[in-house]
Design a protein around this motif. Sequence first.
Motif, mmCIF file in Angstrom:
data_model
loop_
_atom_site.group_PDB
_atom_site.id
_atom_site.type_symbol
_atom_site.label_atom_id
_atom_site.label_comp_id
_atom_site.label_asym_id
_atom_site.label_seq_id
_atom_site.Cartn_x
_atom_site.Cartn_y
_atom_site.Cartn_z
ATOM 1 N N HIS A 247 16.229 59.652 9.305
ATOM 2 C CA HIS A 247 16.485 58.210 9.269
ATOM 3 C C HIS A 247 15.742 57.538 8.117
ATOM 4 O O HIS A 247 16.258 56.648 7.449
ATOM 5 C CB HIS A 247 16.085 57.562 10.597
ATOM 6 C CG HIS A 247 17.107 57.775 11.669
ATOM 7 N ND1 HIS A 247 16.982 58.728 12.648
ATOM 8 C CD2 HIS A 247 18.289 57.159 11.905
ATOM 9 C CE1 HIS A 247 18.025 58.704 13.434
ATOM 10 N NE2 HIS A 247 18.845 57.751 13.007
ATOM 11 N N ASN B 186 17.482 58.228 4.931
ATOM 12 C CA ASN B 186 18.705 57.416 4.835
ATOM 13 C C ASN B 186 18.373 55.996 4.387
ATOM 14 O O ASN B 186 19.071 55.396 3.579
ATOM 15 C CB ASN B 186 19.407 57.407 6.198
ATOM 16 C CG ASN B 186 20.763 56.738 6.140
ATOM 17 O OD1 ASN B 186 21.562 57.073 5.273
ATOM 18 N ND2 ASN B 186 20.996 55.774 7.013
ATOM 19 N N HIS C 245 17.117 56.189 0.738
ATOM 20 C CA HIS C 245 18.009 56.961 -0.145
ATOM 21 C C HIS C 245 17.292 58.145 -0.800
ATOM 22 O O HIS C 245 17.533 58.463 -1.952
ATOM 23 C CB HIS C 245 18.623 56.060 -1.222
ATOM 24 C CG HIS C 245 19.573 55.059 -0.652
ATOM 25 N ND1 HIS C 245 20.402 54.285 -1.413
ATOM 26 C CD2 HIS C 245 19.823 54.703 0.632
ATOM 27 C CE1 HIS C 245 21.105 53.488 -0.643
ATOM 28 N NE2 HIS C 245 20.766 53.719 0.610
ATOM 29 N N ILE D 64 23.531 62.938 13.632
ATOM 30 C CA ILE D 64 22.915 61.704 13.128
ATOM 31 C C ILE D 64 23.786 61.112 12.019
ATOM 32 O O ILE D 64 23.831 59.913 11.807
ATOM 33 C CB ILE D 64 21.476 61.990 12.613
ATOM 34 C CG1 ILE D 64 20.612 62.466 13.777
ATOM 35 C CG2 ILE D 64 20.865 60.750 11.978
ATOM 36 C CD1 ILE D 64 19.229 62.890 13.367
ATOM 37 N N ARG D 65 24.526 61.979 11.386
ATOM 38 C CA ARG D 65 25.482 61.549 10.357
ATOM 39 C C ARG D 65 24.823 60.751 9.238
ATOM 40 O O ARG D 65 25.257 59.652 8.905
ATOM 41 C CB ARG D 65 26.602 60.692 10.959
ATOM 42 C CG ARG D 65 27.347 61.411 12.016
ATOM 43 C CD ARG D 65 28.666 60.826 12.342
ATOM 44 N NE ARG D 65 29.223 61.573 13.469
ATOM 45 C CZ ARG D 65 29.634 62.827 13.371
ATOM 46 N NH1 ARG D 65 29.618 63.434 12.210
ATOM 47 N NH2 ARG D 65 30.087 63.455 14.429
ATOM 48 N N SER D 66 23.755 61.314 8.716
ATOM 49 C CA SER D 66 23.165 60.689 7.552
ATOM 50 C C SER D 66 23.558 61.512 6.336
ATOM 51 O O SER D 66 23.408 62.733 6.328
ATOM 52 C CB SER D 66 21.645 60.663 7.687
ATOM 53 O OG SER D 66 21.085 60.444 6.417
HETATM 54 C C1 LIG Z 1 22.267 55.144 6.705
HETATM 55 O O1 LIG Z 1 22.181 54.001 5.891
HETATM 56 C C2 LIG Z 1 23.353 53.225 5.823
HETATM 57 C C3 LIG Z 1 23.096 52.082 4.867
HETATM 58 O O2 LIG Z 1 22.424 52.526 3.785
HETATM 59 C C4 LIG Z 1 23.695 52.702 7.205
HETATM 60 O O3 LIG Z 1 24.910 52.008 7.132
HETATM 61 C C5 LIG Z 1 23.827 53.887 8.145
HETATM 62 O O4 LIG Z 1 24.046 53.404 9.457
HETATM 63 C C6 LIG Z 1 22.561 54.699 8.115
HETATM 64 N N1 LIG Z 1 22.725 55.858 8.971
HETATM 65 C C7 LIG Z 1 21.837 56.243 9.863
HETATM 66 C C8 LIG Z 1 22.178 57.431 10.648
HETATM 67 O O5 LIG Z 1 20.802 55.635 10.009
#
Ligand SMILES: *[C@@H]1O[C@H](CO)[C@@H](O)[C@H](O)[C@H]1NC(C)=O
Length: 927
Positions: free
Chosen positions: A132, A135, A138, A154-156
């Motif tokens: 997290h 994410n 970046h 988690i889909r990051s």
């Molecule tokens: C990752 O970051 C993006 C924005 O930068 C956000 O929209 C997304 O929900 C985030 N994903 C997680 C899993 O935190």
Amino acid sequence: MIPSRISFDAEMLLFLALSFSAVIVTFCVGPTLAVAQSSNNNNNATTIPVNVGVVLDLETWVGQMGLSCITMSLSDFYSSNPSYKTRLVLNVRDSKRDEVAAAAAALDLIKNEQVQAIIGPQGSMQADFVIHLGNKSHVPIISFSATSPSLSSIRSSYFVRAAQNDSSQVNAISTVIQAFGWKEAVLVYVDNKFGEGIIPSLTNALEEVGTQVPYRSLISPSATDDQILQELYKLMTMQTRVFIVHMLPTLGSRLFAKAKEVGMMSEGYVWILTNGITDLLSSMDSSIVASSMQGVLGIKTYIPDTPSLDNFMARWKMKFQKENPSILNPTLNIFGYRAYDAARALAMAIEEMGTTNLTFQVMNASTNATDLDTIGVSQNGQKLLQELANMTFTGLTGNVRLVDGQLESSMFQIVNINGYAAREIGFWTLEKGLLRDLYSFNTSKYFINLISIIWPGDSTSVPKGWEISPNGKRLKILVPKKDSFFQFVTVTQDPSRNTFQVTGYCIDIFQAVIEKLPYDVAYDFIPFFFTDGSSAGSTYNDMIDQVFYKNYDAVVGDTTIIANRSLYVDFTLPYTESGVAMLVPYKDSKSKNAWVFLKPLTWDLWLTTGCFFVFIALVVWILEHQINEEFRGSIAHQVGTSFWFSFSTMVFAQRERVFNNLTRFVVIMWFFVVLILTQSYTASLSSLLVVQNLQPTMTDMDQLLKSGEKVGYQHGSFIYGMLKQMKFDDSRLIYYHSPEECDALLSKGSAKGGIGAAFDEIPYIKLVFSQYCNKYTMIPTLKTAGFGFVISSNSLDLDSFWGLFLIAGVAAVLALLIFMVMFINRNWHVITSSSGSLWEIIVALGRRFHQRDLNSHTFRKAKFRDRSMEDGGNKTAAVETSENNSFSSTPSSDSSQIDNVLTNEQGIPYAEQGRPNHVDERCLETA
Ligand SMILES: *[C@@H]1O[C@H](CO)[C@@H](O)[C@H](O)[C@H]1NC(C)=O
Ligand SMILES: *[C@@H]1O[C@H](CO)[C@@H](O)[C@H](O)[C@H]1NC(C)=O
Ligand SMILES: *[C@@H]1O[C@H](CO)[C@@H](O)[C@H](O)[C@H]1NC(C)=O
Ligand SMILES: *[C@@H]1O[C@H](CO)[C@@H](O)[C@H](O)[C@H]1NC(C)=O
């Protein structure tokens, strides 16, 4: 072998010395926070340092080994690519096997060091928050060891898994289980994110091959030995003997030590390891492997043996031992290779990315802000990700390519632990399934025949995967003790010793099945007493309930499979004919119908037949009247003879001879009709009488329901409920216990307090039927009669015979016409000579018809016989002048005159003229 190894190491030394002179990486390992700094000896002013973080559990072997592989990877990489502008600078943090420490380290790296990427964290549990964080800022998080599938959810996009997802091996596991035909498997796994992650996909894969998971055994990572023992005892009491173990070696070695202790590493048990343990087996305590893990199967990530891998292993070992002399005999495992490849991929990606802007965009920080509020956003994150995704190169573990943020899945090896190591027994690939070796085409079908697995307990026979009676438990099997229908189950009690003997058809079948089983099943029969008498007594349902409440293991007996019962218990396949039938008495055969003889033919057929008899009588009379003395005489005599003749053809008893060929033709045709008709009548009548004899009193349910008759059922049977459902009132239901009782009730009949029909399952009904088959008939009730054509009557009707009547009728009419033509032709002179009206002609012709035809054989024969008697029987003397046309030549001859002349004393007519050559044989015949 040993000398060659020494010479190889010597070469390596030389090589290492050269490479060390190019790049020296300071390598720190310790409990304190360590920072490895790149201090390039050849201070090329043009190289740009790029900060990269490393978060690993430096106390663990994977952490130590991983870090050393990362540094070695970078030094190898930059020494072979000196022209590269960028140089990764590692900022190493120890996450101390703690999730919070890992998160803090990552935060520190991002915020304070402004790292472009982080290699790590090591475990799946630590990865969550770090992902997290990456994410948010970046910063790509590249883990070479966090394998839990749950991290993908988690889909990051900033999480890159430079390792295989654990779920890529589930199909290999399920294929092995399917190949051995195990129908159930217990999952034993560590109770954390790593353990749970594989469970959904593994359960799915097992379900797909028809293997059930009756139990999941979760073991806490901090479980005490006692807790592990307790869990193992629980597993022992279950029937399933196949265990799939998904955990890391630290917990795994404790689990197996305990399993060995309680005897779960003996014959009959199957243990299958995921690559969680198998990939790290080399770093496990080998004494535990050798003592407690014998015969265990495992899934292992396959890494092809290549020269570059061998080279690396040797160099690494030398370097590591030099730096850590305290660690004896260090062994590399797959995570070291993955770490090496991950570091190389990152170095290449950063070089490709260029170094335009390595800065972070930092938020305007207020004094009150938390660490997370002030975290910056990497300007290159997106670009770096793209470079990583495009990366392909040949690494230590083969082709390295990141698909959807994780390493492409490769092949798996199936291994069998024997001695101190895992012996390779086969391969699994997604395309080909199980293989003996990578170049064979033997698929899973032959897999089992080709390998020799040594199972726990040093057994070589494939375990069946379950135990029917764990711990030598004997099955408790209920058998119904009834007071009738002993053919199915009989329980005979031995009062002196209070033991039971159970026999009967159901028991025989059960014992035959048990004998066929490839293993022993110990069981005891326990009688279930059906208290007889009141309807409140125990029933089959009560007996089945006992199994449902788990008081007993099974029921063997004449238990019927019905929908309601299968909601509570499981049934075997049926072993008797299924269905319910009705037993009803035959109709009383004594009260026969007096008019049954009329039944075979319909009334119109009777009528037509009668008319034809009359018609034939008329035709015969017309044809014979002129020439046959039998059909002459008084009117009454003629009528009587004609009818007598016609009707006696019915039994072919007619005595009168007929002389006219036309008559003979008509009569023969008529005989044919009569023959067919009487045969059909006989057949129809006999079938009618037989069927009437076997007519049941009731033929279907509806009839029975409407009739208001009482019906019987076997006591304790589910039939009672079925009859109630069919809307039979309780007052109409009477139960019986035995075939004899059933017979008695049926014989009495509904009116005298008995029953009109008995309902039971087909096997029982057949039993009753076999004893009283001449009194009752069996009617299946729950089946309809099927489709059928509607036929109004089973009597023979005119439709089936009109063809015959047509033939006979046409023949008769034709004969009449021919006769008319011949008659008119013969009497043409009567018509021509008569000048009177039509009436007169008819009268004249009628008169002629009434006269004898003296030209016919009959009369000529009689005359001849007369003559020959006069001649003393001398046939040759009877010479006459033939005058065929005597009538036409003597038209005026008076008929009455002739009558007088030609009647002899017996009244037999004979003609004046005869033809001797025609007569000879007939003459002899009549004489
Ligand atoms: C990752 O970051 C993006 C924005 O930068 C956000 O929209 C997304 O929900 C985030 N994903 C997680 C899993 O935190
Ligand atoms: C130093 O950098 C220059 C220019 O990029 C390059 O030509 C040279 O080979 C580098 N030297 C070393 C020792 O890396
Ligand atoms: C910082 O916190 C203090 C006390 O809670 C508050 O008075 C002040 O306005 C805060 N400053 C900022 C910039 O939020
Ligand atoms: C259904 O079967 C169960 C188990 O034998 C029994 O207890 C229950 O009474 C039955 N119910 C009916 C409606 O037959």
